[in-house]
Design an enzyme around this catalytic site. Sequence first.
Site, PDB file in Angstrom:
ATOM      1  N   TYR A 242       4.712   4.824  11.191  1.00 17.19           N
ATOM      2  CA  TYR A 242       5.049   3.420  11.432  1.00 17.19           C
ATOM      3  C   TYR A 242       5.822   2.763  10.289  1.00 17.19           C
ATOM      4  CZ  TYR A 242       0.661   2.933   8.836  1.00 17.19           C
ATOM      5  OH  TYR A 242      -0.326   3.050   7.905  1.00 17.19           O
TER       6      TYR A 242
ATOM      7  N   ARG B 156       0.881  -1.180   0.000  1.00 15.91           N
ATOM      8  CA  ARG B 156       0.000   0.000   0.000  1.00 15.91           C
ATOM      9  C   ARG B 156       0.912   1.223   0.000  1.00 15.91           C
ATOM     10  NH1 ARG B 156      -2.012   0.196   5.442  1.00 15.91           N
ATOM     11  NH2 ARG B 156      -0.680   1.982   5.702  1.00 15.91           N
TER      12      ARG B 156
ATOM     13  N   HIS C 282      -3.416   4.027   5.088  1.00 12.40           N
ATOM     14  CA  HIS C 282      -4.485   3.037   5.200  1.00 12.40           C
ATOM     15  C   HIS C 282      -5.806   3.661   4.755  1.00 12.40           C
ATOM     16  CE1 HIS C 282      -7.161   0.005   6.776  1.00 12.40           C
ATOM     17  NE2 HIS C 282      -7.772   0.935   7.459  1.00 12.40           N
TER      18      HIS C 282
END
Lengths: 379, 482
Positions: A286, A273, A277
């Site tokens: 992260y 990705r 998100h």
Amino acid sequence: MAKGEGTTGTDIPAGGFVQLLTPDGDRIDSVTTADGTTYTVDFTDEEYRDLYRDLVTVRRLDAEATSLQRQGELGIWASLLGQEAAQVGSGRAMRPQDMGFPTYREHGVLYTRGIDPIMPFGLFRGVDQGGWDPNEFKFNSYTIVIGSQTLHATGYAMGITMDGRTGSADGEAVIAYFGDGATSQGEVNEAFVWSGVFNAPIVFFCQNNQYAISEPLERQTRVPLYLRAGGYGFPGVRVDGNDVLASYAVTRTALDNARNGQGPTLIEAYTYRMGAHTSSDDPTRYRIASEVESWKAKDPISRLRAFLTRQQVAGEDFFTETDEAATALALGLRERVLAMPDPEPVRLFDNAYPNGSPEVDEQRREFLAYQASFEGSGH
Amino acid sequence: MTRVKEFNLPDLGEGLTEGEILTWLVKVGDTIELNQPIVEVETAKAAVEIPAKWGGVVTRIFHDAGTTVEVGKPIISIDTDPGAGPLPSAESLAAVTIAPAEGMVEPGLIGGPAPGGRTAVLVGYGPREGAAVRRPRRGTSHTSPTAPAGPPPAAATASTVVAPPVGPVAPATVPPVTAGAPAPAHVLAKPPVRKLARDLGVDLGTVPGTGPLGSVTRDDVHRIAEGRTEPAANAPTPATAVRPGPAGDREQRIPVKGVRKLTAENMVASAFTAPHVTEFLTVDVTRTVKTVERLRLRPEFAELRVSPLLLVAKAVLLAIRRHPMVNAAWSGATNEIVVKEYVNLGIAAATDRGLIVPNVKDAGRLTLCELAASLHALVRTAKSGKTSPSDMSGGTFSITNVGVFGIDTGTPILPPGESAILALGVIRPTPWVHHGKIKIRQVTTLGLSFDHRIIDGELGSRFLRDVGDFLTDPEEAMLAWS
């Protein structure tokens, strides 16, 4: 015919994946996995160009949606950036009679099913449920709850077996989409159990984009996801999810196996990705930048473009034309999203029962009277 | 359709109430295209670029960088048809309808403000925008139907959303808990107790818990509420950009927020809870300087930044292995000293946004090479402003390199939760007695502050002496301690 100079009959190494187009745009003619299945594709030049057009279009529409969210016109958006090949490849591999069960990120698959791209925007703008007729397009509504659609798909697949609509070359099959994070959900494991035991005509298509929001894959599983299928009694295969050709080949084979009565397959499309998100997420908290950079080199569109250019299947004119057409479509989509009317509150009652119910009808009357008790118009 | 359009700050992520303008990417007079990035905004969730909603010419920028703006307030206006000649007068531009102010909703309830500039919402719901602005009912209104309905009084609004508080305290006498106050970390309390504390204006973080597992009980909250003479602090005035003070142009008033606010809170918390002692040691580090030079020539360090700080870090890690109590924390809640078997080594970094102390996780397990790479990455990330919250939490021992500012040494204040911090002063050529003669040597002064509740003078001294010994002769210390 566009054929590269790739090797024939490559065996994939342990932990590797089925790949027919390398990140540099080199074509591998066919790949044979350990169980003896050989994967290849045999596209005409026009079909190759169509795939490229699909990839560019779904990425451009996705970019427009991201902008619309940042401009306050959508409540939220789940971007597919980076996962175009897995979606377009698997979506194009479905035959017209096949049924799909998406998550909320399958904008690319939705596009390949011929559904107007505007359809899910009602959901993300918060003005309606974002629905289309699942039976007309053979594609279920977006499902927000993680993994629950795999059970719906399993039930559907068991149903078509009971109806006798499977078990032949022109039979029906089902494909269920989900992500790596969903594999930790009970529903997905239940779906594997039931599908395996009942030999349901279903393909589990897991887009492993490496993160369940912020949770990395190594916190979800100790083995490669596709190997889990063995424990449920059906085959699993890992495919390069950034390779539209391999995604197509693997999905087509799995769906055909399912429709012929050979039961389920788990496909792990190994991808990434590239964006957040959803628009509410900040992936820089992260993920490290170097990881994202390394995946940029595996971009699904640039490798197909390199292949088309090298094989002289398409030239600059085609690429420019494709970009312009995609932009025009995106700007048209923008206008239509901005023109979406705000819903009347009374619509709340519309879809409660197909043929009405005395109780709900009464509530509706009361609500209309309550609304009418206010001065002014609107809501 | 209006030619000049104002763009209001949207809710960028499911229930945010505000955002801070980080950087303007355009200026007044610029011609911009649809979807061109115009501004970078940081919210409680993410820093994001906002693309232009219309193409045209920028006619006004409402807020400077650094300003915190409420969701729904205009931030930029764009002339969407600049080819159509000059704009009408400024008055007509100013005649923009401003939405009525939102009514007050109790903090923490759905629709009310929550810590971090969010609106508390259930997952999947949007904030209750305009919930307070109600249309009058037919036949009951005192205003004529044509008159605009003004926003109702805040109290009346709140009562439509909030159930009357249970208990003896009249709500009107107790101001709500400050919305922007930092949430107390890991305070255990049941939801009804949290509600009670909120109603009584008690900050749960200040209440010593007597319940199971140290949780806060109703009685604890009542005890604090009754013992207090002053009501909780009123909501602060909204932060704005630097503004001139009463003395005119010769004073500046800078709102305290962000990193500065966090630093201040940490320093106060640490300085007034942990009794600090600072010791100094001046050492000859000529051999450390030479070792650094030799390391730089080695191929495995070729891509890395090797500095004396790296060897100081190594010295600290080795000395901690010899004196584990230095790497401990005081846990007042449980009356325990927590000795950590891992070292998360913090490095104080001066950044554009202020002081931050990110740490290298489990630094004791890293090779010198890995340590060099980690330190370098840490500082680079910090300077670019992208340090993640997890990188800044969980530190067990910190180093502050004031030497880079040309300072001899300092008496650093402990980061909260750590029991020692080492200051590294500037390394400068100094006359020094070396083998009985006065020589020019590379000399520096180390300053070690420690929490005297945990570390006695003897332990602190031995630790500092070990760090000094290592820096005096790294190779000998490596051999002797291995």
